[in-house]
Design a protein around this motif. Structure first.
Motif, PDB file in Angstrom:
ATOM      1  N   VAL A  37       0.865  -1.180   0.000  1.00 52.61           N
ATOM      2  CA  VAL A  37       0.000   0.000   0.000  1.00 52.61           C
ATOM      3  C   VAL A  37       0.908   1.239   0.000  1.00 52.61           C
ATOM      4  O   VAL A  37       1.809   1.350   0.835  1.00 52.61           O
ATOM      5  N   VAL A  38       0.677   2.156  -0.949  1.00 52.23           N
ATOM      6  CA  VAL A  38       1.419   3.421  -1.027  1.00 52.23           C
ATOM      7  C   VAL A  38       0.409   4.564  -0.984  1.00 52.23           C
ATOM      8  O   VAL A  38      -0.474   4.647  -1.850  1.00 52.23           O
TER       9      VAL A  38
ATOM     10  N   GLU B 260      -8.992   6.342  -2.642  1.00 52.26           N
ATOM     11  CA  GLU B 260      -8.710   7.601  -1.934  1.00 52.26           C
ATOM     12  C   GLU B 260      -8.121   7.280  -0.567  1.00 52.26           C
ATOM     13  O   GLU B 260      -8.651   6.449   0.183  1.00 52.26           O
ATOM     14  N   ALA B 261      -7.036   7.950  -0.237  1.00 49.05           N
ATOM     15  CA  ALA B 261      -6.372   7.727   1.044  1.00 49.05           C
ATOM     16  C   ALA B 261      -7.115   8.461   2.159  1.00 49.05           C
ATOM     17  O   ALA B 261      -7.780   9.480   1.909  1.00 49.05           O
ATOM     18  N   PRO B 262      -7.037   7.974   3.388  1.00 46.29           N
ATOM     19  CA  PRO B 262      -7.637   8.701   4.513  1.00 46.29           C
ATOM     20  C   PRO B 262      -7.012  10.087   4.638  1.00 46.29           C
ATOM     21  O   PRO B 262      -5.795  10.233   4.650  1.00 46.29           O
ATOM     22  N   GLY B 263      -7.821  11.108   4.694  1.00 43.35           N
ATOM     23  CA  GLY B 263      -7.328  12.469   4.782  1.00 43.35           C
ATOM     24  C   GLY B 263      -7.041  13.082   3.428  1.00 43.35           C
ATOM     25  O   GLY B 263      -6.504  14.187   3.361  1.00 43.35           O
ATOM     26  N   GLY B 264      -7.360  12.373   2.345  1.00 41.00           N
ATOM     27  CA  GLY B 264      -7.126  12.911   1.015  1.00 41.00           C
ATOM     28  C   GLY B 264      -5.882  12.334   0.382  1.00 41.00           C
ATOM     29  O   GLY B 264      -5.015  11.760   1.051  1.00 41.00           O
ATOM     30  N   GLY B 265      -5.775  12.477  -0.914  1.00 46.25           N
ATOM     31  CA  GLY B 265      -4.651  11.905  -1.634  1.00 46.25           C
ATOM     32  C   GLY B 265      -5.018  10.562  -2.252  1.00 46.25           C
ATOM     33  O   GLY B 265      -6.171  10.121  -2.192  1.00 46.25           O
ATOM     34  N   ALA B 266      -4.042   9.931  -2.829  1.00 47.14           N
ATOM     35  CA  ALA B 266      -4.262   8.649  -3.505  1.00 47.14           C
ATOM     36  C   ALA B 266      -3.704   7.512  -2.661  1.00 47.14           C
ATOM     37  O   ALA B 266      -2.729   7.681  -1.925  1.00 47.14           O
ATOM     38  N   GLU B 267      -4.354   6.359  -2.774  1.00 46.02           N
ATOM     39  CA  GLU B 267      -3.893   5.157  -2.073  1.00 46.02           C
ATOM     40  C   GLU B 267      -3.847   4.013  -3.084  1.00 46.02           C
ATOM     41  O   GLU B 267      -4.887   3.563  -3.574  1.00 46.02           O
ATOM     42  N   PHE B 268      -2.659   3.539  -3.419  1.00 46.68           N
ATOM     43  CA  PHE B 268      -2.476   2.434  -4.348  1.00 46.68           C
ATOM     44  C   PHE B 268      -2.298   1.142  -3.554  1.00 46.68           C
ATOM     45  O   PHE B 268      -1.512   1.102  -2.596  1.00 46.68           O
TER      46      PHE B 268
END
Length: 559
Positions: free
Chosen positions: A466-467, A520-528
């Motif tokens: 996970v990134v 979508e990552a927690p708090g915003g951004g991307a989650e791969f």
């Protein structure tokens, strides 16, 4: 001047044609002709006996019918033998009505009372009538005064049942022979028709064989088979052939070595021959794609499966173990070089800072600055190596952390990261991690509080990566498009293309039977999130000698 010797006469040799079509046609015609002649002979052989038996039974039936005339016995006892007597007249009437050759009525002494030759009436018969006068019916083929004939003899009884004579009926044997000879043309006509049908069938079969063998000679086919066996067992690549039912029908020597099975696997399905697992799934076609990664024992294999026209398939296996061990060492060296290059820039800045502090005679501040730099670097390396036991991945993340710090981005290894040193394909995972981290660093560039978090964990034999980043994120409508090769939101630089890294990540994951997704990552951004099943060996088992990567894993990590 001597004369040249006369060349020996060239001996004539009957050679079969080389083409399979002609050979098969000739052989089938010969078989059809032989079967026709044999069947005709087998039919004609008993036909004469059957016709003789029919003639004798016919003669016997006429004799029995004649003997059943009650007036005949009375006339035999009440009159003398005469060409004009009632016995002669009745016998001739029946002979003409039935078409018999002769009907002879004789008394108990063997004296004729009827005959086709009136001059023989009153004389003794030429053959012994004793068996008929004894009360027995007789059928035979014998020679008499009228020549060879089929005969039937029965006793002649009076009203009281007493034998007073006998009736002998003959059918000329020449008529039986004539029937046989007359039947022969019809038999040959049927045999010729059967031969013609057989020839047509032979021609059709030969044409089919010609198409299937591509008009090769038998010697060519034998040579091809010999070459095929030599090639299959001589190449250093495993070959597994399966029939339309999914059963193994061929294994070359290299396939047996790579899979650890023998000839006993032929005739069984991959599940029975290898046991359940990814290797069996790849060979059976349940996992599709090119250059599929699979593991068999301590060997890392790359498999390709190609369907055949008959509904089966041929799978090829390559051993990437030794080759990828060298590739792993090269990647490790390349990762260290990249890390050293990034550290060189940071080291120069720190040395300039230290030089300025010393020139300003701020010695205490210089000592404190050196301690902070050394401590931060030690903490980062120890944190990574404690959570990630694979040296190749650990070196990559240490180098990426240095590059991130130089770009003003905090690269953090998650507290949930725990990855043992049991990776089957560290090189492939390095490519995946490197591409995702590079994309995350680009995404957060220039953003306030830029941060990239990496999490690597093992779930049984499955590796999960996970990134997360604090960048602008990926819009929902683009979350599938970003994995398409060539797709990018940035202008490509002059020296290379963009839009390759994420497509490479998904392709590598799918080749290993896994998946790559973005959210979508927690708090915003991307989650791969990348899931790689069977990426680790069983706990307690020795890891593979190297990580095998599918072709393409050596591509440069890029956007």
């Amino acid at each position: 001047m001597g004369m040249s010797p006369t060349p020996p006469a060239r001996r004539l040799r009957l050679r079969l044609p080389r083409r399979v079509f002609s050979q098969v046609l000739l052989m089938q015609l010969a078989i059809a002709a032989g079967v026709t002649v044999l069947a005709t002979g087998l039919f004609l052989a008993p036909l004469g006996d059957q016709l003789d038996d029919q003639a004798m039974r016919r003669a016997l039936a006429i004799a029995q019918t004649t003997a059943q005339q009650p007036q005949l016995a009375r006339d035999l006892r009440g009159t003398a033998p005469s060409p004009d007597g009632p016995v002669q007249r009745e016998a001739e009437r029946i002979r003409k009505a039935t078409g018999a050759e002769y009907i002879v009525v004789l008394d108990a002494r063997g004296v004729r009372w009827s005959h086709t030759d009136p001059e023989r009436i009153g004389g003794l018969v030429s053959t012994d009538p004793g068996e008929a006068l004894a009360g027995h019916d007789v059928m035979e083929i014998d020679d008499g005064t009228l020549g060879r004939s089929a005969r039937g003899k029965v006793p002649l009884r009076d009203d009281d049942g007493k034998i007073v004579g006998a009736v002998s009926v003959g059918i000329a044997y020449d008529s039986v022979r004539a029937r046989l000879i007359h039947a022969i043309p019809g038999l040959f006509a049927y045999a010729g028709g059967a031969l013609a049908v057989g020839a047509l069938a032979a021609w059709l079969i030969s044409r089919r064989v010609q198409r299937q063998t591509r008009d090769l000679a038998f010697s060519d086919i034998a040579a091809l088979l010999a070459e095929r066996e030599a090639m299959l067992h001589g190449i250093r690549e495993g070959v597994v052939a399966l029939d339309r039912a999914g059963r193994v029908r061929l294994l070359n020597d290299e396939a047996q070595r790579l899979l650890g099975i023998g000839e006993e696997a032929v005739g069984h399905s991959p599940d029975l021959a290898l046991g359940p697992g990814r290797t069996a799934d790849v060979l059976a076609g349940r996992v599709t794609g090119t250059d599929l990664l699979t593991v068999r024992g301590r060997r890392v294999l790359v498999a390709n499966r190609m369907p055949t026209d008959d509904g089966g398939a041929v799978a090829t296996l390559r051993d990437r173990t030794e080759l990828d061990r060298l590739g792993r060492e090269l990647d490790s060296t390349r990762g260290l070089i990249d890390a050293l290059r990034a550290q060189d820039h940071e080291h120069a800045n720190r040395m300039h800072t230290l030089l300025g502090l010393l020139e300003l005679e701020m010695y205490d501040d210089a000592v404190e600055f050196v301690g902070e730099v050394v401590g931060d670097h030690r903490a980062t390396s120890e944190q990574v190596t404690e959570k990630i036991r694979d040296p190749l991945l650990a070196a990559l993340l240490v180098g990426k952390a240095t590059v991130a710090a130089e770009r003003g981005v905090a690269l953090w290894v998650s507290d949930g990261t725990r990855l043992p040193d049991r990776l089957i394909d560290p090189r492939g995972l390095v490519t995946v991690v490197g591409n995702l981290v590079d994309n995350a660093l680009d995404a957060v560039a220039g953003a306030p509080h830029a941060r990239v978090e990496v999490e690597l964990r093992a779930e049984g034999r499955t590796a999960v990566l996970v990134v997360r980043d604090t960048g602008p994120g990926i819009p929902p409508e683009h979350r599938e498009s970003i994995f398409t090769e060539g797709w990018s939101t940035k202008e490509p630089p002059a020296h290379r293309e963009r839009g390759i890294g994420l497509s490479l990540v998904r392709r590598l994951a799918e080749r290993q039977g896994g998946s790559a997704d973005v959210g979508e990552a927690p708090g915003g951004g991307a989650e791969f999130t990348v899931v790689l099943p069977e990426a680790l060996t069983e706990p307690g088992a020795e890891p593979a000698l190297s990580g095998a990567s599918a072709p393409g894993s050596t591509e440069e990590e890029s956007e």
